[in-house]
Write an enzyme that holds these catalytic residues in place. Structure first.
Site, PDB file in Angstrom:
ATOM      1  N   MET A   1      85.434  18.762  36.858  1.00  0.00           N
ATOM      2  CA  MET A   1      85.725  19.728  37.905  1.00  0.00           C
ATOM      3  C   MET A   1      87.161  19.544  38.413  1.00  0.00           C
ATOM      4  SD  MET A   1      83.346  21.843  38.371  1.00  0.00           S
ATOM      5  CE  MET A   1      81.669  22.071  37.811  1.00  0.00           C
ATOM      6  N   CYS A   2      87.562  20.449  39.260  1.00  0.00           N
ATOM      7  CA  CYS A   2      88.944  20.468  39.751  1.00  0.00           C
ATOM      8  C   CYS A   2      89.158  19.431  40.847  1.00  0.00           C
ATOM      9  CB  CYS A   2      89.286  21.867  40.280  1.00  0.00           C
ATOM     10  SG  CYS A   2      88.934  23.192  39.105  1.00  0.00           S
ATOM     11  N   GLN A   3      90.397  19.333  41.288  1.00  0.00           N
ATOM     12  CA  GLN A   3      90.773  18.430  42.373  1.00  0.00           C
ATOM     13  C   GLN A   3      91.396  19.253  43.504  1.00  0.00           C
ATOM     14  OE1 GLN A   3      90.943  14.786  42.610  1.00  0.00           O
ATOM     15  NE2 GLN A   3      89.630  14.587  40.825  1.00  0.00           N
TER      16      GLN A   3
END
Length: 270
Positions: A1-3
């Site tokens: 997933m993204c940050q």
């Protein structure tokens, strides 16, 4: 997933230290290599930098890291694509105007089942679920409050109502700001720290860099930093409970409330 990375302050502050560690997570210390972006609110304007290249190798990211832009609210994002190709138009944060204010939104997660009906007032340019959600949120806020921007507390209440049903549909971590405050929803993973006097020394986890905040602040400064994962290894970061919405203003937590997952109901256009 993204940050995700956010900052909310009571005085204009630069984010160079935090961004130095955050930048490395885009292809160096982590696998998020599908683009990055950062938005700085400055007065009524927004200074927005986007790059579909990995932040760890991006010349634009190097510029941001060495450019002490001072802001009361900052939102940054490093992407790991789940929906939509790797391209500039799919790079977060996204920006729109509502009530004569710029709004900025960044999302970490995936809501493939959410297909809201959009009335045309806000439309996605790219093909991510994140930008579609952002357009729906703004459309819903405008529908609810018409042409009169609500007070901060009423806005938080409305966002809580809009966020809660979506929280049960998938991973929905997000940061949202209108330049006045910063809203953060933790679906699975977010932490924050509020730095205030007496200030101490902080050390980044992703790069061997330290800063003594007592040397670069005043006793009245207060800065809240929000991140998917803590950026430093010697400070008491607070883990947000999954399923919680937070309101930051003037560098501190003003309100927080649970967003317990609920079954999807008809949300189109409201």
């Amino acid at each position: 997933m993204c940050q995700l990375l956010g900052m909310n302050c009571n005085v204009p502050t630069d984010i160079c230290f935090s961004f130095t560690g955050f930048q490395k997570r885009g292809g160096a210390t982590d696998v998020h290599a599908d683009g990055w972006g950062i938005a700085f609110f400055e007065g009524k304007g927004v200074r927005l930098f986007l790059d579909p290249q990995p932040s760890a190798q991006s010349p634009v990211a190097e510029l941001v890291r060495n450019y002490p832009i001072r802001s009361l609210n900052v939102i940054a994002h490093i992407r790991k694509a789940t929906q939509g190709i790797v391209s500039l138009e799919n790079t977060h944060p996204f920006q729109r105007e509502l009530w004569g204010q710029y709004w900025v939104f960044a999302h970490n997660g995936n809501l493939p089942q959410f297909q809201p009906e959009l009335d045309g007032s806000f439309l996605p340019v790219g093909d991510t679920d994140s930008e579609r959600i952002f357009c729906w949120l703004l459309q819903s806020l405008r529908s609810r409050f018409d042409d009169v921007p609500p007070a901060r507390e009423a806005l938080f209440d409305a966002l809580h109502e809009l966020t809660t049903p979506l929280a049960g549909m998938g991973i929905f971590n997000y940061l949202l700001s209108n330049g006045d405050s910063l809203f953060a929803h933790c679906s699975t993973e977010l932490s924050y720290i509020v730095r205030h006097a007496p200030f101490a020394t902080a050390h980044l986890k992703d790069e061997d860099v330290m800063v003594d905040f007592s040397e670069v602040t005043t006793p009245n400064d207060r800065v809240a930093v929000i991140a998917t994962q803590p950026l430093t290894d010697n400070e008491p970061w607070i883990t947000m409970p999954p399923g919680s919405l937070w309101l930051f203003h003037d560098g501190e937590v003003v309100a927080h409330r649970l967003t317990l997952p609920s079954p999807f109901k008809s949300l189109s256009g409201s």
